[in-house]
Write an enzyme that holds these catalytic residues in place. Structure first.
Site, PDB file in Angstrom:
ATOM      1  N   CYS A 183       0.807  -1.214   0.000  1.00 40.70           N
ATOM      2  CA  CYS A 183       0.000   0.000   0.000  1.00 40.70           C
ATOM      3  C   CYS A 183       0.845   1.270   0.000  1.00 40.70           C
ATOM      4  O   CYS A 183       0.302   2.371  -0.170  1.00 40.70           O
ATOM      5  CB  CYS A 183      -0.938   0.003   1.202  1.00 40.70           C
ATOM      6  N   HIS A 194      12.326   2.464   4.875  1.00 39.32           N
ATOM      7  CA  HIS A 194      12.207   1.028   4.580  1.00 39.32           C
ATOM      8  C   HIS A 194      12.972   0.263   5.657  1.00 39.32           C
ATOM      9  O   HIS A 194      14.196   0.369   5.757  1.00 39.32           O
ATOM     10  CB  HIS A 194      12.795   0.729   3.203  1.00 39.32           C
ATOM     11  N   HIS A 204      -3.486  19.652   6.130  1.00 36.69           N
ATOM     12  CA  HIS A 204      -4.320  18.481   5.857  1.00 36.69           C
ATOM     13  C   HIS A 204      -3.457  17.224   5.976  1.00 36.69           C
ATOM     14  O   HIS A 204      -2.406  17.128   5.333  1.00 36.69           O
ATOM     15  CB  HIS A 204      -4.928  18.561   4.452  1.00 36.69           C
ATOM     16  N   HIS A 251      -3.033   6.637   4.677  1.00 37.05           N
ATOM     17  CA  HIS A 251      -3.568   5.444   4.031  1.00 37.05           C
ATOM     18  C   HIS A 251      -4.596   4.791   4.950  1.00 37.05           C
ATOM     19  O   HIS A 251      -4.383   4.659   6.156  1.00 37.05           O
ATOM     20  CB  HIS A 251      -2.435   4.462   3.732  1.00 37.05           C
ATOM     21  N   ASN A 257     -10.643  -0.002   1.894  1.00 36.96           N
ATOM     22  CA  ASN A 257      -9.195   0.044   1.693  1.00 36.96           C
ATOM     23  C   ASN A 257      -8.903  -0.227   0.215  1.00 36.96           C
ATOM     24  O   ASN A 257      -8.930  -1.374  -0.224  1.00 36.96           O
ATOM     25  CB  ASN A 257      -8.512  -1.003   2.583  1.00 36.96           C
TER      26      ASN A 257
END
Length: 465
Positions: free
Chosen positions: A181, A260, A345, A349, A382
């Site tokens: 995602c 990562h 704002h 996700h 989702n």
């Protein structure tokens, strides 16, 4: 009287000086060109568009459970059905989300063609709308990046786009898969770097997911989550580094921060696609997910904070950090910066309602800041990497984007990866202008729904991507 000797001497001196002056001019021009080329090019988001499936693909929460029982009732045990029903009721989804046609046609063993068809409907629906809004010809696009996490096909989805829109042979094309995602914002980051070396260029980024072939048909609770929250969706974004697009575009790209943490075995293995003991393929979400996600998000925020927070907030954070490492500061709580002072704002996700709850508590955002993500989860579910664009479309439809506003999009998923993207609004967005109509326009007055109906206790889980 004309001084011939003096004239000859001046001419000789000028002739000797000319090469030196020419060298100075060449060096100066070269230096200016180096400075110009080494300066990062400004990147603009010309516009974006999200895909809205037809009403024939809507499904209720109880309808999702009933569909699973109808298709896989001979496999699913009662406790698995009860678990699925419980998770869907607590997921934050509403009663009108969208499932693929293959599911609704009761095809329990979806084919590759089903997956391809789902992807094409979402991709073409979003890109068609985007090209119509921007009036940009597909042959004028120099860079293409397409991402889809779970579905990988040959020819690739990027090749499908090139073929459909007859893009030029020299288009720089990338297809990202298996990146979860987070991939949508990672694709923006990739396009940003490509636009630094390809001048006067458009970049098309397409984010989608195909779940037709990804339904888990077993009884392992850790793999059932994907059946509960994932829904159909997709988005297309047009980026540009053309100076002429600066004032007609909606947003300017300010920052991209990618974290990562796959160098940690726990982070790497917290979300994994694998078969269960009975051979049913699914995505496992294990007990290490929470700690891996917290670690990755904290690291991402630590890198992002100095770029977006005002100086006073940075000083408070630094003083707190130093004090807590002294003997007198052992019991002092970590200072959470007031991110509301740095952004207008926040669009996270929509991996699930508990994820949004945790982010809100961690970052100190108000219900107003979380509204766009919560309503996106409620209305569209989702949609994987494209969810942050449905959230931005919501904010635009609510007439909340004003010139100069800063927008923070955050994506996260398997690996464990986190990506934050910061935009600055170049102009105010008026949804009453037909050119700004989006997937929320015809129903935006129905939202927000009562947030109290969405915030109730449930186990924390993240997107199984």
């Amino acid at each position: 009287m004309f001084d011939l000797i003096g004239f000859i001497n001046d001419f000789i001196n000028l002739t000797l000086l000319a090469p030196f002056l020419l060298c100075l001019i060449i060096i100066a021009v070269s230096f200016l060109l180096i400075i110009k080329n080494s300066s990062p090019q400004k990147i603009f988001l010309v516009d974006f568009a999200c895909y809205k499936p037809p009403e024939s693909q809507t499904i209720t929460k109880e309808g999702t459970v009933a569909l699973a029982v109808e298709c896989y009732g001979n496999i699913l045990r009662k406790e698995s059905v009860d678990f699925m029903r419980n998770m869907i009721q607590r997921s934050g989804l509403g009663e009108y989300t969208y499932l693929p046609e293959a599911f609704l046609k009761r095809r329990p063993n979806a084919s590759m063609e089903d997956g391809r068809s789902e992807s094409q409907l979402a991709i073409f629906g979003a890109v068609d709308k985007l090209l119509a809004k921007t009036r940009v010809e597909a042959r004028d696009i120099g860079i293409l990046v397409v991402n889809c996490g779970l579905f990988c096909v040959t020819p690739s989805l990027s090749s499908i786009v090139v073929n459909r829109y007859k893009m030029k042979e020299g288009v720089v094309s990338y297809n990202l898969s298996g990146m979860g995602c987070t991939a949508g914002l990672l694709a923006i980051n990739l396009a940003k770097h490509l636009l630094q070396v390809h001048h006067n260029c458009y970049a098309l980024v397409v984010s989608t997911e195909s779940i037709s072939q990804q339904c888990y048909t077993g009884n392992d609770p850790s793999k059932i989550l994907i059946n509960c929250a994932f829904r159909v969706g997709g988005a297309a974004m047009l980026l540009s580094n053309r100076p002429s697009d600066q004032y007609s575009s909606k947003y300017q790209l300010l920052h991209t921060i990618h974290t990562h943490t796959a160098n940690s075995d726990k982070s790497y293995g917290c979300i994994t696609m694998e078969e269960d003991a009975e051979g049913h393929l699914g995505v496992t979400v294990n007990k290490d997910l929470l700690s891996a996600a917290v670690k990755a998000i904290q690291s991402n925020i630590a890198s992002l904070a100095p770029l977006i927070l005002p100086v006073p907030e940075q000083v408070r954070y630094l003083l707190n950090y130093i004090t807590r490492r002294l003997p007198i500061g052992v019991n002092i709580e970590p200072y959470i910066p007031d991110f509301k002072r740095g952004i207008d704002h926040f669009l996270a996700h929509v991996g699930g309602k508990p994820v949004l709850d945790a982010l809100q508590n961690k970052l100190g955002f108000t219900e107003g800041h979380m509204e766009a993500s919560r309503m996106t989860l409620y209305r569209y579910g989702n949609t994987s990497s494209s969810s942050v664009w449905y959230a931005l479309a919501y904010v635009e439809a609510k007439r909340r984007i004003s010139r100069g506003d800063r927008v923070w999009q955050m994506g996260f998923g398997s690996g464990f990866k986190v990506c934050s993207v910061i935009w600055r609004a170049i102009r105010s967005v008026d949804p009453r202008d037909e050119a700004n109509a989006n997937v929320w326009s015809d129903e935006i007055d129905k939202f927000p729904v009562d947030a109290n109906d969405l915030r109730h206790n449930s186990p924390l889980y993240f997107s199984p991507n």
